[in-house]
Design a protein around this motif. Structure first.
Motif, mmCIF file in Angstrom:
data_model
loop_
_atom_site.group_PDB
_atom_site.id
_atom_site.type_symbol
_atom_site.label_atom_id
_atom_site.label_comp_id
_atom_site.label_asym_id
_atom_site.label_seq_id
_atom_site.Cartn_x
_atom_site.Cartn_y
_atom_site.Cartn_z
ATOM 1 N N ASP A 185 0.859 -1.172 0.000
ATOM 2 C CA ASP A 185 0.000 0.000 0.000
ATOM 3 C C ASP A 185 0.903 1.231 0.000
ATOM 4 O O ASP A 185 2.101 1.142 0.306
ATOM 5 N N LEU A 186 0.347 2.393 -0.315
ATOM 6 C CA LEU A 186 1.131 3.629 -0.256
ATOM 7 C C LEU A 186 1.017 4.334 1.084
ATOM 8 O O LEU A 186 2.004 4.536 1.783
ATOM 9 N N GLY A 187 -0.209 4.731 1.467
ATOM 10 C CA GLY A 187 -0.403 5.551 2.648
ATOM 11 C C GLY A 187 0.020 4.872 3.934
ATOM 12 O O GLY A 187 -0.475 3.803 4.283
ATOM 13 N N ASN A 188 0.943 5.502 4.642
ATOM 14 C CA ASN A 188 1.489 5.024 5.914
ATOM 15 C C ASN A 188 2.264 3.713 5.786
ATOM 16 O O ASN A 188 2.597 3.089 6.803
ATOM 17 N N VAL A 189 2.530 3.305 4.569
ATOM 18 C CA VAL A 189 3.427 2.172 4.316
ATOM 19 C C VAL A 189 4.665 2.684 3.577
ATOM 20 O O VAL A 189 5.795 2.487 4.023
ATOM 21 N N ILE A 190 4.440 3.394 2.458
ATOM 22 C CA ILE A 190 5.538 4.028 1.726
ATOM 23 C C ILE A 190 5.614 5.516 2.060
ATOM 24 O O ILE A 190 6.671 6.047 2.370
ATOM 25 N N ILE A 191 4.473 6.203 1.983
ATOM 26 C CA ILE A 191 4.430 7.638 2.267
ATOM 27 C C ILE A 191 3.625 7.881 3.543
ATOM 28 O O ILE A 191 2.591 7.247 3.772
ATOM 29 N N ASP A 192 4.114 8.774 4.382
ATOM 30 C CA ASP A 192 3.380 9.134 5.597
ATOM 31 C C ASP A 192 2.175 9.990 5.215
ATOM 32 O O ASP A 192 2.288 10.894 4.368
ATOM 33 N N ILE A 193 1.024 9.727 5.842
ATOM 34 C CA ILE A 193 -0.156 10.546 5.612
ATOM 35 C C ILE A 193 -0.744 10.976 6.950
ATOM 36 O O ILE A 193 -0.588 10.299 7.960
ATOM 37 N N ASP A 194 -1.423 12.118 6.925
ATOM 38 C CA ASP A 194 -1.982 12.690 8.155
ATOM 39 C C ASP A 194 -3.349 13.295 7.840
ATOM 40 O O ASP A 194 -3.456 14.451 7.435
ATOM 41 N N TYR A 195 -4.379 12.480 7.996
ATOM 42 C CA TYR A 195 -5.739 12.950 7.727
ATOM 43 C C TYR A 195 -6.124 14.093 8.656
ATOM 44 O O TYR A 195 -6.807 15.037 8.240
ATOM 45 N N GLN A 196 -5.708 14.012 9.917
ATOM 46 C CA GLN A 196 -6.087 15.037 10.875
ATOM 47 C C GLN A 196 -5.554 16.399 10.474
ATOM 48 O O GLN A 196 -6.202 17.430 10.707
ATOM 49 N N PHE A 197 -4.393 16.424 9.858
ATOM 50 C CA PHE A 197 -3.834 17.695 9.388
ATOM 51 C C PHE A 197 -4.783 18.337 8.383
ATOM 52 O O PHE A 197 -5.053 19.542 8.452
ATOM 53 N N THR A 198 -5.306 17.532 7.453
ATOM 54 C CA THR A 198 -6.236 18.049 6.452
ATOM 55 C C THR A 198 -7.537 18.498 7.103
ATOM 56 O O THR A 198 -8.100 19.538 6.740
ATOM 57 N N PHE A 199 -8.032 17.708 8.072
ATOM 58 C CA PHE A 199 -9.226 18.130 8.812
ATOM 59 C C PHE A 199 -9.002 19.498 9.444
ATOM 60 O O PHE A 199 -9.876 20.377 9.376
ATOM 61 N N GLU A 213 -6.863 21.846 8.587
ATOM 62 C CA GLU A 213 -6.760 22.884 7.560
ATOM 63 C C GLU A 213 -8.143 23.297 7.065
ATOM 64 O O GLU A 213 -8.417 24.483 6.863
ATOM 65 N N LEU A 214 -9.005 22.322 6.870
ATOM 66 C CA LEU A 214 -10.370 22.625 6.430
ATOM 67 C C LEU A 214 -11.124 23.422 7.489
ATOM 68 O O LEU A 214 -11.832 24.385 7.162
ATOM 69 N N ASN A 215 -10.964 23.019 8.735
ATOM 70 C CA ASN A 215 -11.660 23.730 9.812
ATOM 71 C C ASN A 215 -11.191 25.174 9.939
ATOM 72 O O ASN A 215 -11.963 26.063 10.312
ATOM 73 N N LYS A 216 -9.917 25.418 9.623
ATOM 74 C CA LYS A 216 -9.398 26.789 9.647
ATOM 75 C C LYS A 216 -10.029 27.639 8.544
ATOM 76 O O LYS A 216 -10.299 28.832 8.729
ATOM 77 N N LEU A 217 -10.241 27.019 7.398
ATOM 78 C CA LEU A 217 -10.756 27.749 6.239
ATOM 79 C C LEU A 217 -12.256 28.001 6.315
ATOM 80 O O LEU A 217 -12.753 28.980 5.760
ATOM 81 N N LEU A 218 -12.954 27.109 6.995
ATOM 82 C CA LEU A 218 -14.411 27.154 6.991
ATOM 83 C C LEU A 218 -14.962 27.899 8.197
ATOM 84 O O LEU A 218 -14.368 27.866 9.282
ATOM 85 N N PRO A 219 -16.111 28.565 8.026
ATOM 86 C CA PRO A 219 -16.793 29.117 9.208
ATOM 87 C C PRO A 219 -17.245 27.982 10.115
ATOM 88 O O PRO A 219 -17.454 26.848 9.659
ATOM 89 N N GLU A 220 -17.397 28.271 11.376
ATOM 90 C CA GLU A 220 -17.686 27.222 12.358
ATOM 91 C C GLU A 220 -18.961 26.438 12.020
ATOM 92 O O GLU A 220 -19.035 25.240 12.281
ATOM 93 N N ASN A 221 -19.929 27.112 11.427
ATOM 94 C CA ASN A 221 -21.192 26.428 11.139
ATOM 95 C C ASN A 221 -21.069 25.404 10.003
ATOM 96 O O ASN A 221 -22.024 24.685 9.705
ATOM 97 N N LYS A 222 -19.888 25.344 9.364
ATOM 98 C CA LYS A 222 -19.653 24.342 8.317
ATOM 99 C C LYS A 222 -18.672 23.253 8.756
ATOM 100 O O LYS A 222 -18.357 22.358 7.970
ATOM 101 N N ASN A 223 -18.185 23.332 9.974
ATOM 102 C CA ASN A 223 -17.178 22.361 10.417
ATOM 103 C C ASN A 223 -17.687 20.922 10.376
ATOM 104 O O ASN A 223 -16.907 19.984 10.184
ATOM 105 N N HIS A 224 -18.982 20.750 10.544
ATOM 106 C CA HIS A 224 -19.537 19.385 10.510
ATOM 107 C C HIS A 224 -19.366 18.738 9.147
ATOM 108 O O HIS A 224 -19.364 17.507 9.023
ATOM 109 N N LEU A 225 -19.211 19.559 8.116
ATOM 110 C CA LEU A 225 -19.053 19.022 6.759
ATOM 111 C C LEU A 225 -17.696 18.345 6.567
ATOM 112 O O LEU A 225 -17.534 17.530 5.667
ATOM 113 N N VAL A 226 -16.726 18.707 7.409
ATOM 114 C CA VAL A 226 -15.378 18.146 7.276
ATOM 115 C C VAL A 226 -15.396 16.636 7.492
ATOM 116 O O VAL A 226 -14.811 15.874 6.718
ATOM 117 N N GLN A 227 -16.061 16.189 8.543
ATOM 118 C CA GLN A 227 -16.105 14.754 8.850
ATOM 119 C C GLN A 227 -16.889 13.969 7.808
ATOM 120 O O GLN A 227 -16.717 12.752 7.682
#
Length: 210
Positions: free
Chosen positions: A13-27, A29-43
């Motif tokens: 596999d690639l993710g976390n086997v060959i290349i490190d991935i961090d889903y929480q980082f993306t979450f 980043e999205l939460n920073k960009l979005l208004p609080e009332n849209k944070n539920h859309l991230v999950q």
């Protein structure tokens, strides 16, 4: 301990086997960009149907970006979406590249990853910048991506297709993945499997068996 003498292909596999991935980082980043009332859309983003369709290559990158804009109700540019989407992709440690190179003389090597066109373009950039490689192809005999096969793990069909493409009995394939459900699907088809659940997991496995 696996008996690697009975292995024709090592499948990674690639993710976390060959290349490190961090889903929480993306979450985050999205939460920073979005208004609080849209944070539920991230999950709801990663489990979304359009994400699954894109992973299987059933919609284009253009359609995927349009769906992202629709999902978050934001008028983000293509570049912004690519940056957000690729922010989960982190390092490819040199020790993993060196390990793969060292295995080539003794085993067939292949990749099987649930991924997509935008991510692979970024992976190629990381490989070029940090490892002087244009893509994964110089490292592996075969490279299989879900969006090319139009199938995704953990369906049994994708493992059957890959075994056929490798022209190898499934029992002679050793598959490394960071998700147990993906390994379960592979074992159902007859693969040997190993769970990678630690950043040093792949290195440690081969230190113990070779």
């Amino acid at each position: 301990m696996k008996n690697l003498k009975n292995i024709d292909f090592l499948l990674f596999d690639l993710g976390n086997v060959i290349i490190d991935i961090d889903y929480q980082f993306t979450f985050n980043e999205l939460n920073k960009l979005l208004p609080e009332n849209k944070n539920h859309l991230v999950q709801l983003f990663f489990p979304s149907n359009f994400h699954k369709l894109y992973e299987k290559g059933l919609i284009s990158s253009e359609k995927f970006r349009d769906e992202v804009r629709l999902h978050f109700q934001e008028d983000w540019s293509d570049t912004q979406i690519n940056q957000i989407w690729n922010s989960l992709l982190k390092d490819i440690p040199k020790e993993r590249i060196d390990l793969i190179k060292s295995l080539r003389s003794d085993y067939g090597l292949a990749v099987l990853s649930n991924t997509n066109e935008i991510h692979i373009e970024k992976v190629n950039e990381i490989l070029a910048e940090h490892h002087d490689l244009p893509s994964l192809h110089p490292l592996f005999d075969e490279v299989y991506f879900s969006h090319d096969l139009q199938l995704a793990k953990p369906s049994e069909e994708i493992y059957e297709v890959v075994a056929n493409k490798l022209n190898t009995d499934p029992s002679k394939i050793l598959f490394f993945d960071d998700l147990e459900e993906n390994l379960l699907g592979a074992r159902t088809v007859g693969y040997q499997t190993h769970l990678i659940n630690h950043p040093k997991g792949l290195i440690s496995f081969f230190e113990n068996v070779l």
